[in-house]
Design a protein around this motif. Sequence first.
Motif: not given
Length: 261
Positions: A150, A153-154, A213-214, A217, A220-221
């Motif tokens: 996470a 990715l940030d 990018a979406d 996320r 990763a979730d």
Amino acid sequence: MTTSTRDAAGTTRPAPGARDAVFAQLSDAGRAEQVARRLADAIVLGVLTPGERLPSEAELARRFGVALVTAREGLGMLREAGLVETRRGRDGGSFVVHPGDGDEALLATRLRGFSQVELSDLAVYVTAIAAGCADRAAERSTTADDARLAAWLDAADFSGPSAARRNAGGFLLELAVLSQSTRLVREQIRLQAEFGPLLWLGMRDAELRAGTADSARVIADAVAAGDGNAARAEVSALLAGVARWLLSARARIETGGTIDG
């Protein structure tokens, strides 16, 4: 295992494994084009970073298993493409030049060298490896691993083509690391070093960059939730979109157009 390290200046650099893949011996030694292609792909992907000094001609010849003159010719091709500059003097050598977004001719030539069938087959294989990594990552990652992904990715930048190419490929490498499979990590590194610049050519498209990018996320979730099926499905959907863009770009080039239309 990590896919990147930081130097004294705080710059993030790919881990040694990716660099080892770049300089592995060529399977068909004796061709300067192969030397140039291997290094050009690594530069565009970001495995070799701007300002970095490449090994000497003699060292390149030794690592690639080619003649000295072949390594020299390969470097000459990179200079002509604007990806390397050679400086003389005590601190001289061949240094990587940031390709920015001026690499269209290089990548268009690479794309033209693949048939539609070959591109489709490449997409299938890359998807199989990446989806497997995502599935295993969801099964094996720890809370600390999830937090690290996470945070990665940030810090990842998908705002421009060059950065998005590096980070899209880097994200798949991160998933491979979280799979805790040495074999999957090795194969993902090989794929990124060899095909990454071509695979992520679609990062020129702003909509595809945002979608990537979406998707990262969402993946990763899903990994953090231990949902391997969801992680695998999202990776497959992401790479299906990437493949569609590549196939369309290949068709445009074939009819005399440009990569972007």
